[in-house]
Write a protein that holds these residues in place. Structure first.
Motif, PDB file in Angstrom:
ATOM      1  N   THR A  65       0.839  -1.203   0.000  1.00 37.74           N
ATOM      2  CA  THR A  65       0.000   0.000   0.000  1.00 37.74           C
ATOM      3  C   THR A  65       0.872   1.250   0.000  1.00 37.74           C
ATOM      4  OG1 THR A  65      -1.785  -1.114   1.190  1.00 37.74           O
ATOM      5  CG2 THR A  65      -1.756   1.287   1.278  1.00 37.74           C
ATOM      6  N   PHE A  66       1.883   1.268   0.846  1.00 34.76           N
ATOM      7  CA  PHE A  66       2.786   2.420   0.920  1.00 34.76           C
ATOM      8  C   PHE A  66       3.530   2.616  -0.403  1.00 34.76           C
ATOM      9  CE2 PHE A  66       7.029   4.152   1.912  1.00 34.76           C
ATOM     10  CZ  PHE A  66       6.653   5.387   2.422  1.00 34.76           C
ATOM     11  N   ALA A  67       4.060   1.529  -0.957  1.00 36.65           N
ATOM     12  CA  ALA A  67       4.825   1.625  -2.200  1.00 36.65           C
ATOM     13  C   ALA A  67       3.958   2.119  -3.355  1.00 36.65           C
ATOM     14  CB  ALA A  67       5.427   0.254  -2.541  1.00 36.65           C
ATOM     15  N   PHE A  68       2.752   1.568  -3.486  1.00 35.48           N
ATOM     16  CA  PHE A  68       1.867   1.974  -4.579  1.00 35.48           C
ATOM     17  C   PHE A  68       1.334   3.391  -4.376  1.00 35.48           C
ATOM     18  CE2 PHE A  68       0.168  -1.963  -7.032  1.00 35.48           C
ATOM     19  CZ  PHE A  68       1.427  -2.104  -7.602  1.00 35.48           C
ATOM     20  N   ALA A  69       1.037   3.759  -3.122  1.00 34.80           N
ATOM     21  CA  ALA A  69       0.544   5.111  -2.860  1.00 34.80           C
ATOM     22  C   ALA A  69       1.606   6.150  -3.234  1.00 34.80           C
ATOM     23  CB  ALA A  69       0.143   5.259  -1.396  1.00 34.80           C
ATOM     24  N   ILE A  70       2.850   5.896  -2.855  1.00 34.27           N
ATOM     25  CA  ILE A  70       3.946   6.807  -3.201  1.00 34.27           C
ATOM     26  C   ILE A  70       4.070   6.940  -4.711  1.00 34.27           C
ATOM     27  CG2 ILE A  70       6.464   7.002  -3.266  1.00 34.27           C
ATOM     28  CD1 ILE A  70       5.556   7.938  -0.663  1.00 34.27           C
ATOM     29  N   SER A  71       4.053   5.807  -5.428  1.00 31.17           N
ATOM     30  CA  SER A  71       4.224   5.852  -6.886  1.00 31.17           C
ATOM     31  C   SER A  71       3.052   6.556  -7.553  1.00 31.17           C
ATOM     32  CB  SER A  71       4.383   4.432  -7.449  1.00 31.17           C
ATOM     33  OG  SER A  71       3.182   3.681  -7.319  1.00 31.17           O
ATOM     34  N   GLY A 108      -3.556   8.389  -5.271  1.00 32.73           N
ATOM     35  CA  GLY A 108      -2.782   7.488  -4.425  1.00 32.73           C
ATOM     36  C   GLY A 108      -3.629   6.362  -3.862  1.00 32.73           C
ATOM     37  N   MET A 109      -4.844   6.673  -3.425  1.00 25.99           N
ATOM     38  CA  MET A 109      -5.743   5.650  -2.898  1.00 25.99           C
ATOM     39  C   MET A 109      -6.140   4.645  -3.976  1.00 25.99           C
ATOM     40  SD  MET A 109      -6.694   5.442   0.328  1.00 25.99           S
ATOM     41  CE  MET A 109      -8.358   4.748   0.295  1.00 25.99           C
ATOM     42  N   LEU A 110      -6.469   5.154  -5.158  1.00 28.54           N
ATOM     43  CA  LEU A 110      -6.847   4.260  -6.255  1.00 28.54           C
ATOM     44  C   LEU A 110      -5.715   3.289  -6.581  1.00 28.54           C
ATOM     45  CD1 LEU A 110      -8.740   6.603  -8.755  1.00 28.54           C
ATOM     46  CD2 LEU A 110      -9.701   4.684  -7.478  1.00 28.54           C
ATOM     47  N   THR A 111      -4.499   3.835  -6.627  1.00 30.67           N
ATOM     48  CA  THR A 111      -3.341   3.000  -6.949  1.00 30.67           C
ATOM     49  C   THR A 111      -3.110   1.958  -5.867  1.00 30.67           C
ATOM     50  OG1 THR A 111      -2.349   4.956  -8.002  1.00 30.67           O
ATOM     51  CG2 THR A 111      -0.929   3.059  -7.659  1.00 30.67           C
ATOM     52  N   ALA A 112      -3.275   2.376  -4.606  1.00 30.75           N
ATOM     53  CA  ALA A 112      -2.935   1.508  -3.481  1.00 30.75           C
ATOM     54  C   ALA A 112      -3.995   0.453  -3.182  1.00 30.75           C
ATOM     55  CB  ALA A 112      -2.681   2.363  -2.238  1.00 30.75           C
ATOM     56  N   VAL A 113      -5.282   0.820  -3.288  1.00 28.35           N
ATOM     57  CA  VAL A 113      -6.332  -0.111  -2.852  1.00 28.35           C
ATOM     58  C   VAL A 113      -7.267  -0.537  -3.985  1.00 28.35           C
ATOM     59  CG1 VAL A 113      -6.270   0.955  -0.565  1.00 28.35           C
ATOM     60  CG2 VAL A 113      -8.048   1.642  -2.184  1.00 28.35           C
ATOM     61  N   PHE A 130     -11.352  -4.588   1.793  1.00 26.80           N
ATOM     62  CA  PHE A 130     -10.535  -4.629   3.005  1.00 26.80           C
ATOM     63  C   PHE A 130     -10.334  -3.271   3.666  1.00 26.80           C
ATOM     64  CE2 PHE A 130      -7.936  -3.720  -0.597  1.00 26.80           C
ATOM     65  CZ  PHE A 130      -6.899  -2.909  -0.155  1.00 26.80           C
ATOM     66  N   TRP A 131     -10.226  -2.226   2.888  1.00 26.37           N
ATOM     67  CA  TRP A 131      -9.901  -0.920   3.469  1.00 26.37           C
ATOM     68  C   TRP A 131     -11.119  -0.268   4.147  1.00 26.37           C
ATOM     69  CZ3 TRP A 131     -12.307   3.458   1.414  1.00 26.37           C
ATOM     70  CH2 TRP A 131     -12.930   3.285   0.179  1.00 26.37           C
ATOM     71  N   LEU A 132     -12.307  -0.850   3.964  1.00 26.27           N
ATOM     72  CA  LEU A 132     -13.503  -0.324   4.633  1.00 26.27           C
ATOM     73  C   LEU A 132     -13.634  -0.815   6.075  1.00 26.27           C
ATOM     74  CD1 LEU A 132     -16.160  -0.618   1.773  1.00 26.27           C
ATOM     75  CD2 LEU A 132     -14.865   1.400   2.478  1.00 26.27           C
ATOM     76  N   THR A 133     -12.805  -1.760   6.460  1.00 35.17           N
ATOM     77  CA  THR A 133     -12.899  -2.322   7.805  1.00 35.17           C
ATOM     78  C   THR A 133     -11.840  -1.775   8.755  1.00 35.17           C
ATOM     79  OG1 THR A 133     -11.489  -4.208   7.212  1.00 35.17           O
ATOM     80  CG2 THR A 133     -13.857  -4.455   6.869  1.00 35.17           C
ATOM     81  N   THR A 134     -10.920  -0.970   8.247  1.00 33.87           N
ATOM     82  CA  THR A 134      -9.865  -0.378   9.076  1.00 33.87           C
ATOM     83  C   THR A 134      -9.383   0.912   8.429  1.00 33.87           C
ATOM     84  OG1 THR A 134      -7.611  -0.670   9.932  1.00 33.87           O
ATOM     85  CG2 THR A 134      -8.170  -1.850   7.913  1.00 33.87           C
ATOM     86  N   PRO A 135      -9.043   1.925   9.238  1.00 34.25           N
ATOM     87  CA  PRO A 135      -8.555   3.196   8.667  1.00 34.25           C
ATOM     88  C   PRO A 135      -7.072   3.157   8.301  1.00 34.25           C
ATOM     89  CG  PRO A 135      -8.667   3.373  11.046  1.00 34.25           C
ATOM     90  CD  PRO A 135      -9.223   2.005  10.696  1.00 34.25           C
ATOM     91  N   THR A 136      -6.408   2.034   8.531  1.00 39.18           N
ATOM     92  CA  THR A 136      -4.964   1.971   8.338  1.00 39.18           C
ATOM     93  C   THR A 136      -4.551   2.357   6.923  1.00 39.18           C
ATOM     94  OG1 THR A 136      -4.842   0.191   9.975  1.00 39.18           O
ATOM     95  CG2 THR A 136      -2.939   0.490   8.552  1.00 39.18           C
ATOM     96  N   TYR A 137      -5.276   1.857   5.931  1.00 37.30           N
ATOM     97  CA  TYR A 137      -4.893   2.105   4.540  1.00 37.30           C
ATOM     98  C   TYR A 137      -5.101   3.567   4.151  1.00 37.30           C
ATOM     99  CZ  TYR A 137      -4.971  -2.946   4.549  1.00 37.30           C
ATOM    100  OH  TYR A 137      -4.724  -4.258   4.866  1.00 37.30           O
TER     101      TYR A 137
END
Length: 217
Positions: A27-33, A52-57, A72-79
């Protein structure tokens, strides 16, 4: 005391925790890119965050919907928070990141490798056969970039002759072969990620690509 430490390490290194760690790193790598690609395109900060969100999730969201799960990202704010941190990093260090094209390409390749394994693991843990897991790995790794490119009005990278999704396929095949051979699970994960990253780097470095489908004359 030794038994407690051993138990803690075993808990840390179980399959689900490793998949979760790979998911966060990917998630971090794709969000950065994704955010880096959005910079300099007359896109505001909110737009860059969305890219960034689209790329990551994006790929994982499509995967979960196909598997009949709540994304998955709807169940936790981590992403959401990881993407926000990625945006702050790009904003603060943009002058340096502009000059880091090779390193950012590596971020994207690493994200592809991590997400390929994450997608496969999730499908396999749900009891789906290997061929479904292969498609879920490729979907998780590639479709976030597809959504990113569509939103940025570009031909998606996976539809060009560049080796991208096929690098994910290569890693997924290696995963399946090593798993069938009875190799330790962590070694299978590491090898699969490494093959995806290495395939992507080698193909770009030596300009290896798939044939382009041309219209008949």
């Amino acid at each position: 005391m030794e038994s407690i430490v051993t138990f803690e390490w075993q808990a840390l290194l179980n399959a689900e925790n490793i998949v979760l760690l790979l998911d966060f790193l990917g998630t971090f790598a794709f969000a950065i890119s994704g955010i880096r690609l959005a910079s300099g395109q007359n896109i505001d900060l909110f737009g860059a965050y969305v890219i960034g969100m689209l790329t990551a999730v994006g790929g994982g969201t499509i995967r979960d919907l196909l598997l009949g799960l709540t994304p998955f990202w709807l169940t936790t704010p981590t992403y959401v928070l990881i993407t926000l941190v990625s945006l702050l990093i790009v904003v603060l260090f943009r002058p340096y990141l502009v000059k880091m094209n090779e390193q950012l390409f590596l971020y994207d390749a690493i994200g592809l490798g991590f997400f390929t394994v994450v997608g496969m693991e999730k499908a396999l843990l749900l009891g789906f056969p290997f061929w479904v897991a292969l498609f879920m790995g490729v979907t998780t790794g590639s479709f976030g970039g597809l959504l990113r490119d569509v939103c940025m009005n570009q031909v998606p990278l996976i539809f060009r002759k560049d080796i991208y999704a096929m690098a994910s396929v290569a890693g997924a095949v290696v995963y399946g072969l090593l798993d069938l051979a009875g190799v330790h699970h962590i070694a299978v994960q590491v090898a699969s990620v490494a093959v995806v990253i290495a395939t992507r780097i080698i193909c770009v470095k030596y300009h290896i690509s798939l044939p382009v489908l041309k219209a008949s004359e």
